[in-house]
Design a protein around this motif. Structure first.
Motif, PDB file in Angstrom:
ATOM      1  N   SER A   1       0.818  -1.209   0.000  1.00 55.64           N
ATOM      2  CA  SER A   1       0.000   0.000   0.000  1.00 55.64           C
ATOM      3  C   SER A   1       0.853   1.261   0.000  1.00 55.64           C
ATOM      4  O   SER A   1       0.611   2.197  -0.781  1.00 55.64           O
ATOM      5  CB  SER A   1      -0.922   0.003   1.227  1.00 55.64           C
ATOM      6  N   ALA A   2       1.865   1.292   0.861  1.00 60.66           N
ATOM      7  CA  ALA A   2       2.694   2.492   0.976  1.00 60.66           C
ATOM      8  C   ALA A   2       3.514   2.727  -0.295  1.00 60.66           C
ATOM      9  O   ALA A   2       3.526   3.834  -0.851  1.00 60.66           O
ATOM     10  CB  ALA A   2       3.614   2.380   2.188  1.00 60.66           C
ATOM     11  N   VAL A   3       4.196   1.691  -0.773  1.00 59.58           N
ATOM     12  CA  VAL A   3       5.042   1.855  -1.958  1.00 59.58           C
ATOM     13  C   VAL A   3       4.189   2.137  -3.194  1.00 59.58           C
ATOM     14  O   VAL A   3       4.558   2.958  -4.045  1.00 59.58           O
ATOM     15  CB  VAL A   3       5.922   0.609  -2.159  1.00 59.58           C
ATOM     16  N   GLY A   4       3.035   1.474  -3.311  1.00 55.96           N
ATOM     17  CA  GLY A   4       2.156   1.746  -4.437  1.00 55.96           C
ATOM     18  C   GLY A   4       1.645   3.178  -4.435  1.00 55.96           C
ATOM     19  O   GLY A   4       1.611   3.848  -5.481  1.00 55.96           O
ATOM     20  N   LEU A   5       1.243   3.670  -3.245  1.00 47.71           N
ATOM     21  CA  LEU A   5       0.784   5.054  -3.137  1.00 47.71           C
ATOM     22  C   LEU A   5       1.914   6.026  -3.460  1.00 47.71           C
ATOM     23  O   LEU A   5       1.710   7.025  -4.170  1.00 47.71           O
ATOM     24  CB  LEU A   5       0.243   5.305  -1.736  1.00 47.71           C
TER      25      LEU A   5
ATOM     26  N   VAL B   1      -3.200   5.200   8.790  1.00 49.92           N
ATOM     27  CA  VAL B   1      -2.305   6.261   9.262  1.00 49.92           C
ATOM     28  C   VAL B   1      -0.846   5.856   9.073  1.00 49.92           C
ATOM     29  O   VAL B   1      -0.010   6.680   8.669  1.00 49.92           O
ATOM     30  CB  VAL B   1      -2.600   6.578  10.747  1.00 49.92           C
ATOM     31  N   VAL B   2      -0.534   4.592   9.345  1.00 51.08           N
ATOM     32  CA  VAL B   2       0.841   4.114   9.164  1.00 51.08           C
ATOM     33  C   VAL B   2       1.250   4.200   7.700  1.00 51.08           C
ATOM     34  O   VAL B   2       2.369   4.625   7.366  1.00 51.08           O
ATOM     35  CB  VAL B   2       0.958   2.666   9.691  1.00 51.08           C
ATOM     36  N   VAL B   3       0.357   3.823   6.799  1.00 50.97           N
ATOM     37  CA  VAL B   3       0.654   3.911   5.363  1.00 50.97           C
ATOM     38  C   VAL B   3       0.838   5.366   4.937  1.00 50.97           C
ATOM     39  O   VAL B   3       1.778   5.708   4.204  1.00 50.97           O
ATOM     40  CB  VAL B   3      -0.463   3.233   4.541  1.00 50.97           C
ATOM     41  N   LEU B   4      -0.051   6.236   5.387  1.00 49.63           N
ATOM     42  CA  LEU B   4       0.047   7.648   5.034  1.00 49.63           C
ATOM     43  C   LEU B   4       1.315   8.279   5.610  1.00 49.63           C
ATOM     44  O   LEU B   4       1.930   9.144   4.968  1.00 49.63           O
ATOM     45  CB  LEU B   4      -1.186   8.403   5.537  1.00 49.63           C
TER      46      LEU B   4
ATOM     47  N   GLN C   1       6.516  10.753   4.157  1.00 47.58           N
ATOM     48  CA  GLN C   1       7.941  10.976   4.346  1.00 47.58           C
ATOM     49  C   GLN C   1       8.782  10.534   3.156  1.00 47.58           C
ATOM     50  O   GLN C   1       9.831  11.133   2.888  1.00 47.58           O
ATOM     51  CB  GLN C   1       8.417  10.257   5.609  1.00 47.58           C
ATOM     52  N   PHE C   2       8.345   9.521   2.414  1.00 43.59           N
ATOM     53  CA  PHE C   2       9.209   8.957   1.389  1.00 43.59           C
ATOM     54  C   PHE C   2       8.729   9.203  -0.037  1.00 43.59           C
ATOM     55  O   PHE C   2       9.442   8.850  -0.979  1.00 43.59           O
ATOM     56  CB  PHE C   2       9.391   7.453   1.617  1.00 43.59           C
ATOM     57  N   THR C   3       7.546   9.792  -0.220  1.00 45.41           N
ATOM     58  CA  THR C   3       7.135  10.167  -1.568  1.00 45.41           C
ATOM     59  C   THR C   3       8.092  11.187  -2.190  1.00 45.41           C
ATOM     60  O   THR C   3       8.342  11.129  -3.399  1.00 45.41           O
ATOM     61  CB  THR C   3       5.696  10.708  -1.556  1.00 45.41           C
ATOM     62  N   PRO C   4       8.638  12.163  -1.424  1.00 44.56           N
ATOM     63  CA  PRO C   4       9.613  13.076  -2.040  1.00 44.56           C
ATOM     64  C   PRO C   4      10.803  12.371  -2.684  1.00 44.56           C
ATOM     65  O   PRO C   4      11.290  12.807  -3.734  1.00 44.56           O
ATOM     66  CB  PRO C   4      10.056  13.949  -0.862  1.00 44.56           C
ATOM     67  N   PHE C   5      11.276  11.293  -2.072  1.00 44.20           N
ATOM     68  CA  PHE C   5      12.361  10.530  -2.688  1.00 44.20           C
ATOM     69  C   PHE C   5      11.924   9.937  -4.020  1.00 44.20           C
ATOM     70  O   PHE C   5      12.658   9.971  -5.015  1.00 44.20           O
ATOM     71  CB  PHE C   5      12.812   9.428  -1.731  1.00 44.20           C
ATOM     72  N   MET C   6      10.697   9.400  -4.056  1.00 38.91           N
ATOM     73  CA  MET C   6      10.160   8.847  -5.291  1.00 38.91           C
ATOM     74  C   MET C   6      10.013   9.935  -6.356  1.00 38.91           C
ATOM     75  O   MET C   6      10.328   9.716  -7.533  1.00 38.91           O
ATOM     76  CB  MET C   6       8.817   8.191  -5.013  1.00 38.91           C
TER      77      MET C   6
ATOM     78  N   ARG D   1      12.636   1.108  -2.346  1.00 38.70           N
ATOM     79  CA  ARG D   1      11.584   1.471  -1.412  1.00 38.70           C
ATOM     80  C   ARG D   1      10.935   0.236  -0.791  1.00 38.70           C
ATOM     81  O   ARG D   1      10.535   0.258   0.376  1.00 38.70           O
ATOM     82  CB  ARG D   1      10.517   2.306  -2.129  1.00 38.70           C
ATOM     83  N   MET D   2      10.816  -0.840  -1.563  1.00 38.67           N
ATOM     84  CA  MET D   2      10.248  -2.061  -1.002  1.00 38.67           C
ATOM     85  C   MET D   2      11.142  -2.605   0.115  1.00 38.67           C
ATOM     86  O   MET D   2      10.664  -2.977   1.198  1.00 38.67           O
ATOM     87  CB  MET D   2      10.066  -3.103  -2.109  1.00 38.67           C
ATOM     88  N   MET D   3      12.444  -2.652  -0.134  1.00 38.77           N
ATOM     89  CA  MET D   3      13.364  -3.142   0.892  1.00 38.77           C
ATOM     90  C   MET D   3      13.383  -2.225   2.097  1.00 38.77           C
ATOM     91  O   MET D   3      13.463  -2.683   3.249  1.00 38.77           O
ATOM     92  CB  MET D   3      14.766  -3.285   0.293  1.00 38.77           C
ATOM     93  N   ASP D   4      13.309  -0.924   1.866  1.00 37.40           N
ATOM     94  CA  ASP D   4      13.328   0.022   2.976  1.00 37.40           C
ATOM     95  C   ASP D   4      12.037  -0.051   3.785  1.00 37.40           C
ATOM     96  O   ASP D   4      12.058   0.078   5.012  1.00 37.40           O
ATOM     97  CB  ASP D   4      13.536   1.433   2.424  1.00 37.40           C
ATOM     98  N   ALA D   5      10.899  -0.248   3.108  1.00 39.91           N
ATOM     99  CA  ALA D   5       9.616  -0.315   3.819  1.00 39.91           C
ATOM    100  C   ALA D   5       9.507  -1.564   4.677  1.00 39.91           C
ATOM    101  O   ALA D   5       8.766  -1.567   5.670  1.00 39.91           O
ATOM    102  CB  ALA D   5       8.463  -0.255   2.815  1.00 39.91           C
ATOM    103  N   PHE D   6      10.218  -2.617   4.331  1.00 39.92           N
ATOM    104  CA  PHE D   6      10.166  -3.839   5.131  1.00 39.92           C
ATOM    105  C   PHE D   6      10.795  -3.641   6.509  1.00 39.92           C
ATOM    106  O   PHE D   6      10.438  -4.356   7.452  1.00 39.92           O
ATOM    107  CB  PHE D   6      10.865  -4.982   4.397  1.00 39.92           C
ATOM    108  N   ARG D   7      11.712  -2.712   6.632  1.00 37.71           N
ATOM    109  CA  ARG D   7      12.317  -2.445   7.938  1.00 37.71           C
ATOM    110  C   ARG D   7      11.673  -1.227   8.613  1.00 37.71           C
ATOM    111  O   ARG D   7      12.269  -0.584   9.470  1.00 37.71           O
ATOM    112  CB  ARG D   7      13.823  -2.230   7.788  1.00 37.71           C
TER     113      ARG D   7
END
Length: 310
Positions: free
Chosen positions: A95-99, A175-178, A183-188, A237-243
């Protein structure tokens, strides 16, 4: 005559220099040694030590360790809590990486079309990414706190009854996904915007001459052209979101109940609440294997699509 001889000598010296053998690779190894030592101490040694501990039933409070072989792994694989945490982790990551990718691509495309103020907007939008995750989580917790939070106060002033953002399982996951997306959409955005600027303009102009609209140019011309960049940023981002740990710990601490109990939260609970360091190490190794498999699968799918397109 002397001038001709001089030019011939210069050309001969230049050709001789071009034919000169490259430096001996053995002489270059000492320059790589400091970096290799740092990598071994920071990366390989902790990984090897965690792998070693995963074969022991080791308790941090008592210091007692017993060799159990693959016992920790079998216990985890047979534990419903592990599979529940894995499912919640996959849901939050997807959800987070897709968004982040969808919003990042839309904003990057908008910045690409702009001609004025691009650098200023890039700088302003990148600010959330440079904030310390714990500070960002505290700020978001103040916004989403029930009854007295900023969002609840604004909605109450409009006569809207707000849900319990951090106390309801569904809203807590949202809320956790948002929080991660904020925080990480700017990197994308930054990576995708840089990728869009590398697309050959002649292909875009040819598509425009053929009558392609903006959506077709983006989806059929530009995205296939930056496929390696897309694969890179999605994998990272997938690897980073896992941690993903610090923001969840501050916002919900894995709750309510186990609604946001991810693999990293479960690893933390096993190691520093139950003091089962051996089982926590085994869970860390399993998480690493899962992430590597998912990353390899993602890269394989994107690479195969690229080959089929060619």
């Amino acid at each position: 005559m002397d001038t001709v001889i001089t030019h011939q000598a210069v050309r001969a010296h230049g050709s001789a220099a071009c034919r000169r053998k490259p430096a001996n690779p053995r002489r270059l190894w000492p320059f790589l040694l400091p970096s290799a030592v740092v990598c071994v101490l920071i990366l390989l040694f902790p990984l090897a030590y965690a792998l070693y501990l995963s074969f022991f039933n080791y308790y941090l409070d008592s210091g007692v360790s017993t060799f159990v072989g693959l016992g920790n792994y079998t216990d985890l694989l047979g534990d419903a809590a592990f599979w529940g945490a894995l499912g919640r982790t996959l849901g939050i990551v997807v959800s987070a990486v897709g968004l982040e990718f969808c919003v990042g691509l839309a904003v990057a495309w908008g910045l690409y079309r702009l001609t004025v103020g691009v650098r200023t907007l890039n700088l302003l939008m990148f600010l959330p990414h440079i904030i310390t995750p714990v500070v960002a989580a505290l700020f978001l917790k103040w916004i989403f706190a029930g009854r007295w939070g900023l969002l609840d106060s604004v909605l109450a002033g409009m006569g809207v009854y707000a849900p319990d953002w951090l106390g309801s399982p569904m809203w807590a996951r949202l809320v956790v996904v948002l929080a991660d997306a904020w925080q990480f959409t700017p990197f994308m955005i930054l990576v995708l915007y840089a990728g869009l600027n590398t697309v050959d303009q002649s292909q875009i102009e040819a598509a425009q001459l053929d009558g392609a609209n903006d959506r077709q140019i983006l989806l059929r011309i530009m995205l296939p052209a930056i496929r390696p960049i897309v694969a890179f940023v999605l994998t990272m981002r997938m690897m980073d979101a896992f941690r993903y740990f610090d923001t969840i710990y501050v916002l919900t601490s894995g709750g309510p109940g186990s609604a946001t109990q991810t693999l990293t939260m479960q690893t933390y609970a096993l190691a520093f609440r139950l003091f089962q360091v051996g089982k926590a190490s085994a869970l860390g190794v399993l998480t690493l294997v899962i992430v590597l498999l998912l990353a390899a699968t993602l890269l394989f799918i994107l690479g195969r699509r690229k080959e089929n397109a060619e």
